[in-house]
Motif scaffolding. Structure first.
Motif, mmCIF file in Angstrom:
data_model
loop_
_atom_site.group_PDB
_atom_site.id
_atom_site.type_symbol
_atom_site.label_atom_id
_atom_site.label_comp_id
_atom_site.label_asym_id
_atom_site.label_seq_id
_atom_site.Cartn_x
_atom_site.Cartn_y
_atom_site.Cartn_z
ATOM 1 N N PHE A 140 -18.901 46.634 -7.614
ATOM 2 C CA PHE A 140 -17.841 47.613 -7.368
ATOM 3 C C PHE A 140 -17.761 48.045 -5.899
ATOM 4 N N ILE A 141 -18.677 47.598 -5.075
ATOM 5 C CA ILE A 141 -18.659 47.953 -3.651
ATOM 6 C C ILE A 141 -17.742 46.970 -2.920
ATOM 7 N N PRO A 142 -16.870 47.452 -2.028
ATOM 8 C CA PRO A 142 -15.966 46.551 -1.298
ATOM 9 C C PRO A 142 -16.737 45.502 -0.493
ATOM 10 N N LYS A 143 -16.147 44.310 -0.409
ATOM 11 C CA LYS A 143 -16.757 43.201 0.307
ATOM 12 C C LYS A 143 -15.847 42.790 1.451
ATOM 13 N N LEU A 144 -16.467 42.470 2.572
ATOM 14 C CA LEU A 144 -15.732 42.130 3.783
ATOM 15 C C LEU A 144 -16.018 40.687 4.165
ATOM 16 N N ALA A 145 -14.934 39.936 4.486
ATOM 17 C CA ALA A 145 -15.101 38.532 4.862
ATOM 18 C C ALA A 145 -14.122 38.169 5.963
ATOM 19 N N LEU A 146 -14.494 37.138 6.730
ATOM 20 C CA LEU A 146 -13.666 36.610 7.809
ATOM 21 C C LEU A 146 -13.209 35.211 7.417
ATOM 22 N N LYS A 147 -11.921 34.903 7.681
ATOM 23 C CA LYS A 147 -11.391 33.593 7.333
ATOM 24 C C LYS A 147 -10.596 33.042 8.499
ATOM 25 N N GLY A 148 -10.775 31.743 8.761
ATOM 26 C CA GLY A 148 -10.042 31.072 9.834
ATOM 27 C C GLY A 148 -9.558 29.704 9.382
ATOM 28 N N HIS A 149 -8.490 29.209 10.047
ATOM 29 C CA HIS A 149 -7.905 27.910 9.676
ATOM 30 C C HIS A 149 -7.308 27.290 10.924
ATOM 31 N N ILE A 181 -10.685 42.483 2.928
ATOM 32 C CA ILE A 181 -11.567 43.275 2.080
ATOM 33 C C ILE A 181 -11.212 42.998 0.620
ATOM 34 N N LYS A 182 -12.271 42.777 -0.171
ATOM 35 C CA LYS A 182 -12.076 42.598 -1.608
ATOM 36 C C LYS A 182 -12.780 43.745 -2.318
ATOM 37 N N TRP A 183 -12.046 44.459 -3.116
ATOM 38 C CA TRP A 183 -12.606 45.640 -3.800
ATOM 39 C C TRP A 183 -12.288 45.531 -5.285
ATOM 40 N N ASN A 184 -13.332 45.279 -6.051
ATOM 41 C CA ASN A 184 -13.194 45.179 -7.498
ATOM 42 C C ASN A 184 -13.289 46.591 -8.080
ATOM 43 N N ARG A 207 -15.428 46.731 -17.477
ATOM 44 C CA ARG A 207 -16.795 47.244 -17.711
ATOM 45 C C ARG A 207 -17.851 46.134 -17.809
ATOM 46 N N GLN A 208 -17.513 44.917 -17.443
ATOM 47 C CA GLN A 208 -18.479 43.826 -17.559
ATOM 48 C C GLN A 208 -19.691 44.038 -16.658
ATOM 49 N N SER A 209 -19.457 44.403 -15.405
ATOM 50 C CA SER A 209 -20.573 44.619 -14.474
ATOM 51 C C SER A 209 -21.449 45.772 -14.935
ATOM 52 N N TRP A 210 -20.831 46.826 -15.420
ATOM 53 C CA TRP A 210 -21.602 47.984 -15.884
ATOM 54 C C TRP A 210 -22.446 47.621 -17.103
ATOM 55 N N LEU A 211 -21.863 46.868 -18.028
ATOM 56 C CA LEU A 211 -22.609 46.466 -19.224
ATOM 57 C C LEU A 211 -23.754 45.524 -18.875
ATOM 58 N N LYS A 212 -23.525 44.614 -17.936
ATOM 59 C CA LYS A 212 -24.599 43.719 -17.499
ATOM 60 C C LYS A 212 -25.728 44.510 -16.840
ATOM 61 N N SER A 213 -25.350 45.522 -16.061
ATOM 62 C CA SER A 213 -26.353 46.371 -15.418
ATOM 63 C C SER A 213 -27.173 47.130 -16.458
ATOM 64 N N GLU A 214 -26.508 47.656 -17.480
ATOM 65 C CA GLU A 214 -27.217 48.370 -18.540
ATOM 66 C C GLU A 214 -28.160 47.435 -19.307
ATOM 67 N N TYR A 226 -33.728 45.402 -9.702
ATOM 68 C CA TYR A 226 -32.883 44.957 -8.600
ATOM 69 C C TYR A 226 -31.709 44.131 -9.116
ATOM 70 N N LYS A 227 -31.923 43.429 -10.227
ATOM 71 C CA LYS A 227 -30.818 42.692 -10.832
ATOM 72 C C LYS A 227 -29.743 43.660 -11.331
ATOM 73 N N ALA A 228 -30.189 44.784 -11.900
ATOM 74 C CA ALA A 228 -29.232 45.808 -12.346
ATOM 75 C C ALA A 228 -28.445 46.369 -11.167
ATOM 76 N N LYS A 229 -29.127 46.600 -10.041
ATOM 77 C CA LYS A 229 -28.435 47.086 -8.844
ATOM 78 C C LYS A 229 -27.448 46.045 -8.331
ATOM 79 N N MET A 230 -27.853 44.782 -8.399
ATOM 80 C CA MET A 230 -26.978 43.702 -7.934
ATOM 81 C C MET A 230 -25.677 43.671 -8.740
#
Length: 469
Positions: A318-327, A348-351, A356-363, A309-313
């Motif tokens: 690389f999956i887009p992330k969605l957030a709401l911001k207010g001020h 939306i934040k999309w890395n 290749r850091q995330s891929w190497l950490k997953s491996e 599961y850590k490898a999946k994390m």
């Protein structure tokens, strides 16, 4: 029991058999055969309970488990909205204003608008009695702000979800490691407790030998008085008594050492430990066919799942992330002309590529899971071997007890026969002492066989994963 009954019947046929010998047979043969659960008497269970509470290793593992639970809460907290209150004061070197050309343009525009409003022709000069509004600063040099920010992650790209699952499996792994450590501590306490029982068994044998020597000393004195023996016989008795004293000293040393071991394992005060009087019992197990997965293997399996599961994390980066911001700004007066009082937005934040850091950490995490798989296979092979070894040792211990019981029967008969011969002046005192020594050794060997059998049973139950304490 059949062997013991046969021994008692044979002794009952001899009218001259001493009550002491009969008591010896009862002591050595009719020791109850009990189950493993019955063997753990209240004193031993209490010591195990105290030992588990005292163990620093168990406590550390418990703290690690608590940390893993907090990690899960931290991962879940990613989805909770975060509110931040801000307050700050700033002084600039000067007010921020428009440049001169822009200010002149704004003033000229203001004059044209006023002329048009009051009906003054375009080319006429602007009346001096009509006031003009000063051009507002872009930003005053004294700035006081107070605001609140809202940050709310709506979708983490499954990163937080996989982190939660990894932490849950890590918690389960640590729980199994803790149970396995508790089993090891329980085994140590049981073994130390049984060693104390073995020491006390040696004391009972020494007491019996002392009684026999006192009896032989009486007959030697009578024989010397009647001219049937020489003082050499008495000296031999005295030598045997000195040897017995040395054994009693050794008993005290062994008892002190084992009490210290139990004190270190359980934290129980020494006074209470010296009051213990454990007795070794031989016991058999109803069934050894059942086998459960060892906690060590369960811990490795859960650790393997956690790394997957850590490898999946890590891949979820690389999956887009969605957030709401207010001020929202509480103080409007010090805002610049370009600053909004409030705003709300979603982003939306999309890395796409992170070197290749995330891929190497997953491996790397996947390789870690493969290491756990090898450890699981190695552990299962070692456990299977230990079960076979423990079963063979247990079977040998049962047979050894039967052999020693026969030895006790033979040693008792031999001692009674030589004792009668000595009293009839047919053998020397050396023969009596040798027979007594054989009987003493045989009785203590039975206690040692009980100790070894108990070790074999606990090892076998532990190897099969069905040890209860």
């Amino acid at each position: 029991y059949d062997i013991c009954i046969a021994i008692l019947k044979s002794f009952a046929m001899h009218k001259n058999t001493s009550r002491l010998n009969i008591l010896l047979i009862v002591f050595t043969c009719f020791v109850p055969w009990v189950s493993m659960a019955q063997q753990l008497n209240p004193d031993l269970k209490d010591l195990i309970s105290k030992g588990l509470k005292k163990s620093h290793t168990v406590n550390i593992l418990s703290f690690n488990t608590e940390q893993s639970k907090i990690d899960q809460k931290l991962a879940k907290a990613v989805f909770l909205p975060k509110l931040t209150f801000n307050a700050n004061y700033m002084r600039l070197n000067d007010d921020l204003t428009f440049d001169d050309d822009t200010q002149n343009l704004l003033i000229a525009t203001q004059k044209l608008l006023i002329k048009e409003a009051v009906g003054i022709p375009f080319n006429d000069p602007f009346p001096e009695n009509i006031p003009l509004t000063e051009i507002t600063n872009l930003q005053d040099k004294n700035i006081l702000k107070s605001s609140v920010d809202l940050d709310w992650v709506l979708f983490s790209g499954l990163e937080a979800t996989n982190a939660i699952k990894a932490s849950k499996h890590k918690e389960a792994s640590l729980n199994y490691v803790g149970i396995a450590e508790k089993e090891k501590i329980a085994l140590k306490i049981i073994e130390a407790y049984d060693k104390l029982a073995l020491v006390y068994a040696s004391k009972r044998v020494l007491n019996t030998s002392e009684t026999y020597l006192d009896e032989q000393e009486y007959y030697v004195k009578k024989a010397i008085e009647n001219g049937l023996a020489t003082p050499i016989g008495r000296k031999k008795i005295e030598l045997a008594q000195q040897q017995l004293t040395a054994k009693q000293l050794d008993f005290n040393h062994n008892k002190t050492l084992i009490v210290e071991v139990l004190h270190q394992l359980t934290g129980e005060n020494r006074g209470s430990l010296y009051l213990l009087n454990p007795i070794l019992h031989s016991f058999s197990i109803d069934s050894l066919s059942s086998t459960e997965k060892r906690n060590e293997v369960k811990a490795l399996e859960e650790a393997k799942k956690a790394t997957l599961y850590k490898a999946k994390m890590e891949k979820s980066n690389f999956i887009p992330k969605l957030a709401l911001k207010g001020h929202y700004e509480f103080i409007e007066d010090d805002l610049s002309l370009l600053d909004p009082k409030w705003y709300v937005g979603a982003g939306i934040k999309w890395n796409v590529f992170d070197g290749r850091q995330s891929w190497l950490k997953s491996e790397k995490s996947k390789i870690e899971s493969q290491k756990y798989r090898e450890q699981i296979e190695d552990a299962n092979e070692m456990i299977a071997l230990s079960i076979i070894k423990a079963e063979l040792t247990y079977e040998s211990s049962l047979q050894n007890i039967k052999i020693i019981q026969k030895e006790i029967e033979l040693a008792s008969d031999t001692y009674d026969m030589i004792d009668k011969q000595y009293k009839n002046n047919l053998v020397s005192i050396n023969d009596v002492l040798d027979a007594l020594n054989d009987l003493e050794k045989a009785n203590f060997k039975l206690q040692e066989s009980f100790f070894n059998q108990r070790r074999a049973v606990t090892d076998l139950l532990h190897a099969k994963g069905i040890l209860n304490y």
